[in-house]
Enzyme design. Sequence first.
Site: not given
Ligand SMILES: [Mg+2]
Length: 439
Positions: A262, A264
């Site tokens: 992932d 952010d």
């Molecule tokens: Mg995230």
Amino acid sequence: MKTVIMAGGQGTRISELFPDIPKPLIPICGKPVLEWEICNLRDQGFKDFVFTVSHMADKIKNYFGDGSKFGVHIEYFVEETPLGNAGALFKIHNLDDDFLLLNADSVFDVDFNRFVAFHKSHHGLVSLFTHPNSHPYDSGLIIADDNKSVLQWLTKEDKRPEFYKNRVNAGLHVISPKALALSGIDASLIGKEIDGKVYKVDLDRQILKPLCGSDNVFCYDSPEYVKDMGTPDRFNQVKKDFEAGLISAKNLSNKQKAVFLDRDGTINKYVGFLRNIDDFDLLPGVAEAIKKINESGYLAIVVTNQPVVARGEVSVDELTQIHNKMETLLGKAGAYLDAIYYCPHHPDKGFEGEIKELKIDCCCRKPKPGLLLKAALDFNIDLKNSFMVGDSESDIKAGHNAGCNSVMIGNNKKCDQDKTYGSLLDFVINCLDKNVNRS
Ligand SMILES: [Mg+2]
Ligand SMILES: [Zn+2]
């Protein structure tokens, strides 16, 4: 398809280790490096070779002969005076069709049929094999558009943008004879003395670079193993990787393992919707963690939801810039990403400034598995032996929906069936490393 191998190099730095052996005959695990390459190509149906030789040519010819010992056919072009790394291409007979041009300096294990299929489907005159590396800051860079058409070829001395994609030429090419014709080089002058100097031809500078920016040169991005072994340090690294089975494992005809990341909150500091490139900062330990993933043999692939694109708050170009910043910052620390996949969509319609066609119920917005499934298809990934690492519930679910192992990171987060680690680095050290050593 013919394969031309440039085997004339002197290999001055590596010759400290092997003073009496030409570079292509340097042994790795008991077999000359060029023999490994010939066998790799032969097993994929490439059996017609031309070696351009000059330095210690006889030793190479004596070893390989006409190739029949290895189940291939080998012809030689002997350079009495060095013609530059591309002079021979103008003198070799019967080079009438597109051919593979490889450097004997590098060690590789590549799915060449896949590379050639890319070349054919893009209808270019030249396809460059490109990859990210661990030192993009002092490497030449290839800059391309979304269709992989090469726009610019920057040398390490050229001024480069502040943020750039980590994409480096690996020295493997598919080339059409038309590219040679377009260079305007007069073959009859090659090797002759002009103004007291022998006229030589440099592949990159005189043939390939002038063709960039005109939809003639395309780049084939691949995470497969291609490494130059031109210095004692690099040679030792290559030998280690070879013994560990890393080189052949990364051939894309073999099932790959990946760590899906992932973005952010996992790679960069979480700031809510990230709209401004200045707000992008790597989390502590992330570059070190990704470097370890790179060395482990797992692919490092980002999968990220970016609904800011559908909301009309970040354009695709701006998002590309943000991702270039991510790659540049990682590159400075010796780490790289093998690919980035993002979902630009969002299902809820009816807001000011939104991009209507992206406001859809797509298949790729996590927790849906679309991004991971696309990557698995592109890179032949074995999902059940891969990991999805993220800081939110939707990452964990996306991993499960794709059939991966899911890992939650972040302190104070608990997630029933899943393993939880404090950070990406914590996961790599305490979980991934153990997995690598086990397999
Ligand atoms: Mg995230
Ligand atoms: Zn989507």
